[in-house]
Design a protein around this motif. Structure first.
Motif, PDB file in Angstrom:
ATOM      1  N   ILE A 286       0.760  -1.209   0.109  1.00 16.99           N
ATOM      2  CA  ILE A 286      -0.018   0.057   0.072  1.00 16.99           C
ATOM      3  C   ILE A 286       0.706   1.115  -0.119  1.00 16.99           C
ATOM      4  N   ASP A 287       1.951   1.134   0.490  1.00 13.99           N
ATOM      5  CA  ASP A 287       2.860   2.384   0.768  1.00 13.99           C
ATOM      6  C   ASP A 287       3.449   2.628  -0.676  1.00 13.99           C
TER       7      ASP A 287
ATOM      8  N   LEU B 255       0.870   7.096  -6.522  1.00  9.72           N
ATOM      9  CA  LEU B 255      -0.090   8.076  -6.413  1.00  9.72           C
ATOM     10  C   LEU B 255       0.401   9.359  -6.500  1.00  9.72           C
ATOM     11  N   ASN B 256       1.359   9.707  -5.378  1.00  7.78           N
ATOM     12  CA  ASN B 256       1.918  10.948  -5.387  1.00  7.78           C
ATOM     13  C   ASN B 256       2.725  11.370  -6.670  1.00  7.78           C
ATOM     14  N   GLU B 257       3.622  10.524  -7.131  1.00  8.54           N
ATOM     15  CA  GLU B 257       4.229  10.755  -8.387  1.00  8.54           C
ATOM     16  C   GLU B 257       3.235  11.224  -9.408  1.00  8.54           C
ATOM     17  N   LYS B 258       2.240  10.550  -9.766  1.00  7.56           N
ATOM     18  CA  LYS B 258       1.087  11.154 -10.647  1.00  7.56           C
ATOM     19  C   LYS B 258       0.241  12.286 -10.143  1.00  7.56           C
TER      20      LYS B 258
ATOM     21  N   LEU C  36      -9.233   4.891   4.619  1.00 10.72           N
ATOM     22  CA  LEU C  36      -9.001   3.643   5.545  1.00 10.72           C
ATOM     23  C   LEU C  36      -8.104   2.877   5.118  1.00 10.72           C
ATOM     24  N   ILE C  37      -8.194   2.409   3.701  1.00 10.93           N
ATOM     25  CA  ILE C  37      -7.170   1.685   2.902  1.00 10.93           C
ATOM     26  C   ILE C  37      -5.843   2.129   2.987  1.00 10.93           C
TER      27      ILE C  37
ATOM     28  N   ILE D 111      -1.272   2.516 -13.263  1.00  4.94           N
ATOM     29  CA  ILE D 111      -0.190   1.879 -12.460  1.00  4.94           C
ATOM     30  C   ILE D 111       0.260   0.595 -12.775  1.00  4.94           C
ATOM     31  N   ASP D 112       1.254   0.043 -12.859  1.00  8.10           N
ATOM     32  CA  ASP D 112       1.537  -1.301 -13.150  1.00  8.10           C
ATOM     33  C   ASP D 112       1.569  -2.156 -11.729  1.00  8.10           C
ATOM     34  N   VAL D 113       0.840  -3.197 -11.758  1.00  4.49           N
ATOM     35  CA  VAL D 113       0.891  -3.893 -10.496  1.00  4.49           C
ATOM     36  C   VAL D 113       2.307  -4.374 -10.104  1.00  4.49           C
ATOM     37  N   LYS D 114       3.156  -4.664 -11.076  1.00  2.72           N
ATOM     38  CA  LYS D 114       4.316  -5.099 -10.757  1.00  2.72           C
ATOM     39  C   LYS D 114       5.342  -3.800 -10.076  1.00  2.72           C
ATOM     40  N   ASP D 115       5.037  -2.863 -10.023  1.00  2.00           N
ATOM     41  CA  ASP D 115       5.501  -1.414  -9.312  1.00  2.00           C
ATOM     42  C   ASP D 115       5.113  -1.420  -8.023  1.00  2.00           C
TER      43      ASP D 115
END
Length: 66
Positions: free
Chosen positions: A7-8, A14-17, A37-38, A59-63
């Motif tokens: 999650i972090d 998200l912050n980068e974008k 909450l998530i 966002i790619d799940v691998k990231d």
């Protein structure tokens, strides 16, 4: 071994974008409160919600996996 979402790392992406929780809520249809909450580690992120976030943000799940 099971893949786990970090999650972090998702928050960092998200912050980068420059995507705020409010903007993400509008993009995904997930309430701001639930997103908060998530990201505070107080609620689990379901696969459905994860897919909505990844689709909306590209966002790619691998990231964001451990």
């Amino acid at each position: 071994m099971e893949t786990q979402i970090d999650i972090d790392k998702l928050k960092e992406k998200l912050n980068e974008k420059n995507i705020t929780y409010r903007k993400l809520a509008k993009m995904t249809g997930i309430s701001y409160t639930h997103l908060s909450l998530i990201f505070a580690h107080k609620r689990n992120l379901s696969v459905v919600k994860l897919n909505a976030i990844l689709d909306a943000t590209q966002i790619d799940v691998k990231d964001i996996t451990n």
